[in-house]
Motif scaffolding. Sequence first.
Motif, short mmCIF file in Angstrom:
data_model
loop_
_atom_site.label_atom_id
_atom_site.label_comp_id
_atom_site.label_asym_id
_atom_site.label_seq_id
_atom_site.Cartn_x
_atom_site.Cartn_y
_atom_site.Cartn_z
N VAL A 91 63.51 -1.70 -73.69
CA VAL A 91 63.14 -2.33 -74.95
C VAL A 91 61.72 -1.28 -75.34
CG1 VAL A 91 62.45 -4.24 -76.61
CG2 VAL A 91 63.91 -4.29 -74.79
N LYS A 92 61.88 -0.98 -76.79
CA LYS A 92 60.52 -0.45 -76.93
C LYS A 92 60.36 0.79 -76.39
CE LYS A 92 58.71 -4.32 -79.46
NZ LYS A 92 59.40 -4.25 -80.97
N ARG A 93 61.34 1.69 -75.92
CA ARG A 93 60.97 2.79 -75.38
C ARG A 93 59.98 3.91 -76.18
NH1 ARG A 93 65.61 6.90 -73.10
NH2 ARG A 93 65.75 5.03 -71.74
N LYS A 94 58.87 4.45 -75.74
CA LYS A 94 58.08 4.94 -76.42
C LYS A 94 58.04 6.63 -76.10
CE LYS A 94 54.51 1.19 -76.32
NZ LYS A 94 53.23 0.63 -75.90
N TYR A 95 57.76 7.14 -77.38
CA TYR A 95 57.72 8.81 -77.09
C TYR A 95 56.48 9.26 -77.50
CZ TYR A 95 62.95 7.93 -77.23
OH TYR A 95 64.13 7.14 -76.88
N PRO A 96 55.92 10.51 -77.05
CA PRO A 96 54.68 10.95 -77.27
C PRO A 96 54.60 11.28 -78.90
CG PRO A 96 55.61 12.16 -75.56
CD PRO A 96 56.68 11.16 -76.08
N SER A 97 55.80 11.53 -79.66
CA SER A 97 55.83 11.60 -80.96
C SER A 97 55.18 10.62 -81.73
CB SER A 97 56.87 12.18 -81.59
OG SER A 97 58.06 11.18 -81.33
N GLY A 98 55.18 9.38 -81.09
CA GLY A 98 54.95 7.87 -81.77
C GLY A 98 56.14 7.02 -81.87
N LYS A 99 57.20 7.66 -81.90
CA LYS A 99 58.47 6.78 -81.93
C LYS A 99 58.62 5.82 -81.11
CE LYS A 99 61.20 10.53 -84.41
NZ LYS A 99 62.44 11.30 -84.24
N ILE A 100 59.30 4.76 -81.28
CA ILE A 100 59.57 3.60 -80.39
C ILE A 100 60.89 2.99 -80.75
CG2 ILE A 100 59.07 1.20 -79.79
CD1 ILE A 100 56.21 1.78 -80.55
N ARG A 101 61.70 3.27 -79.76
CA ARG A 101 63.22 2.84 -79.75
C ARG A 101 63.83 1.83 -78.73
NH1 ARG A 101 65.91 8.69 -80.49
NH2 ARG A 101 64.93 9.43 -82.50
N ASP A 102 64.61 0.96 -79.05
CA ASP A 102 65.18 0.38 -78.02
C ASP A 102 66.37 1.10 -77.51
OD1 ASP A 102 63.37 -1.66 -78.56
OD2 ASP A 102 65.16 -3.04 -79.83
N ARG A 103 66.53 1.22 -76.26
CA ARG A 103 67.59 1.89 -75.49
C ARG A 103 68.29 0.87 -74.58
NH1 ARG A 103 70.00 6.97 -76.27
NH2 ARG A 103 70.57 7.89 -74.37
N ILE A 104 69.34 0.42 -75.17
CA ILE A 104 70.14 -0.55 -74.21
C ILE A 104 71.39 -0.17 -73.91
CG2 ILE A 104 71.17 -3.02 -74.41
CD1 ILE A 104 68.95 -3.75 -76.43
N PHE A 105 71.95 -0.03 -72.62
CA PHE A 105 73.05 0.49 -72.16
C PHE A 105 73.67 -0.18 -70.79
CE2 PHE A 105 69.54 2.83 -70.34
CZ PHE A 105 69.94 3.08 -68.98
N PRO A 106 75.15 -0.35 -70.81
CA PRO A 106 75.62 -0.78 -69.57
C PRO A 106 75.66 0.21 -68.39
CG PRO A 106 77.22 0.03 -71.11
CD PRO A 106 75.90 0.18 -71.77
N VAL A 107 75.52 -0.40 -67.15
CA VAL A 107 75.61 0.25 -66.06
C VAL A 107 76.58 -0.45 -64.99
CG1 VAL A 107 74.60 1.00 -63.76
CG2 VAL A 107 73.38 0.99 -66.15
N ASP A 108 77.78 0.09 -64.45
CA ASP A 108 78.47 -0.12 -63.45
C ASP A 108 78.09 0.09 -62.08
OD1 ASP A 108 80.29 -1.44 -65.24
OD2 ASP A 108 81.93 -0.01 -64.87
N LEU A 109 77.72 -1.01 -61.12
CA LEU A 109 77.09 -0.88 -59.95
C LEU A 109 78.11 -1.01 -58.96
CD1 LEU A 109 74.43 0.02 -58.12
CD2 LEU A 109 73.86 -2.37 -58.41
N TYR A 110 78.23 -0.12 -58.34
CA TYR A 110 79.23 -0.26 -56.94
C TYR A 110 78.42 -0.38 -55.62
CZ TYR A 110 82.67 1.47 -60.25
OH TYR A 110 83.68 1.82 -61.16
N LEU A 111 78.55 -1.46 -55.08
CA LEU A 111 77.67 -1.97 -53.76
C LEU A 111 78.51 -2.06 -52.56
CD1 LEU A 111 74.78 -4.13 -54.81
CD2 LEU A 111 74.68 -2.07 -53.78
#
Length: 552
Positions: free
Chosen positions: A228-248
Amino acid sequence: MPNKLKLWSYLAIGAFQISLSASLLGYWAKKAVGAENIILNYGALEFSVSVDSLETYATTGELEGSLKSYAGFLTPEQLEQLKVGLITNADFSHLAIAQFLYSYQGETILDRVSKVIKTQARQPGFYAVRAALILAAANEEEGGLTPLNVLKSFPTNTLRIDSRQGFELFKNLSRVVQKNNQGIAAVEQTARQERQNKATATPGVRDLNLLIPGKYRYKKQALIMKDVKRKYPSGKIRDRIFPVDLYLPKTKTPQHLPLIVISHGLGSDLTTFAYLAKHLASHGFAVAVPEHPGSSASQIESLLTGLDSDVTPPQELIDRPLDIQFLLDKLAQDYSSEIDTNNVGIIGQSFGAYTALAIAGAELNWSTLEKDCDNIQNSWNLSLLIQCLALQIPDADAEIELQDRRIKAAIAINPLTSSIFGQKNISKIDIPITIVSGSSDPITPALSEQIIPFTWLNNPEKYLVLLKKGTHFSTLNESAGSIPVPEKAIGPDPKIAQAYIKQLGLAFFGTYIQKKAKYSSYLNAEYGDVISKRKMPLSLIESLDPELLKLK
């Protein structure tokens, strides 16, 4: 393979067919005289062929009119290819085609085609070709998007083909093919020599069948990463939400499991390499498979349904490696007692292979990008349409550190490398690397994107795997509900390529991530020959003399 990604397979084949058709028609124009709807220009001379005669030949096999005169200049094989090709349908809706053709990548390709295909008034056919493609796709009653329907849908009474431009494109393409074939021959020659050298040395002990599942049972967990609120040097802020399959893997006693991350290609999803994730998990690896939201199947679906205007946003070149960094941070936080996040291998395909190399230490190379992208209209390398997006990244964001030292080994399948990294920055990778290439890959061509870049690697722990007849899609698992893909786009039986990836992936990560010596004897040309199948021969080499790649 997700169905939306398959637009790229048709695109790759279509780009080749357009150039070939223009060249064949240009060849006719040089030899014959006639007058109908398709005007062929060759200098001051003009010739023609009837669309009606093409339709008659495609539907009945009968040669008539001017086409009958021209047929003598083609072989029976070429005539059969023309007949089949004229009515071969690329099963996409007019909306999907329209959305793609209005994207950066679509317009770049149209611009190239318009130099050969022109309107009756001798103007570049950029808009006319786009209109014809969309109209043909919309006309399902007549067969939809086929080359014949594109001709019948052209918005002027006559279209012109500039034969000189066609010949020039064909000459350039022929040279590309010639150089690519020489590169493939060099790899095969080197593999033969390395096998011979290995045979004279002490042979390694190989008593494992690397295709057999391992002893571990595993559980799959569905995770959601919320950066949430991934920050970039340019000043942009974005939410980056993504699924992950984890095999254990399930272990009898607590263990700190080594981790493998799988990064999918453009338009793929969590299932594309599930076959590999399951295989590695059965052999004791924790496996994390993220789905990158800006370049997944959902992104391509948004493009084709009109909800997005980009095949993938330029920022995805930065966000993908940052996804991996964030994923490792979260796994270190939540699974510290189960997973060793300081001992990580990564494998990726296409855009995912770029991701793997970037996080392994290859920095973006702005000088090669500016030089090569300025000349993109003269290139047959379709991967530049993705590589050149990097130039649209804000300058401040371009300085983000993408490398992650927790990555200890990487496999890159069909990577795009030549301009976005270049020789200077590929050579900065200092961890074990395997590059996998398909000899029949029109999207990330073998020579420019994998074979030559392999020679740039300075790390002695490096391997190049060449799949003869392999394409850009050979290693991908086909997802349920996907549309049919032309056989030329898939290549020989994909189960063969998937078996190669399972065996070599286990040998590579077993050697460099699990640190098990028993796997090291499988990483050489001799073992490559052992597992090679006739339908898709495999060559595995550990070094390559750049002199062998110089065009003779």
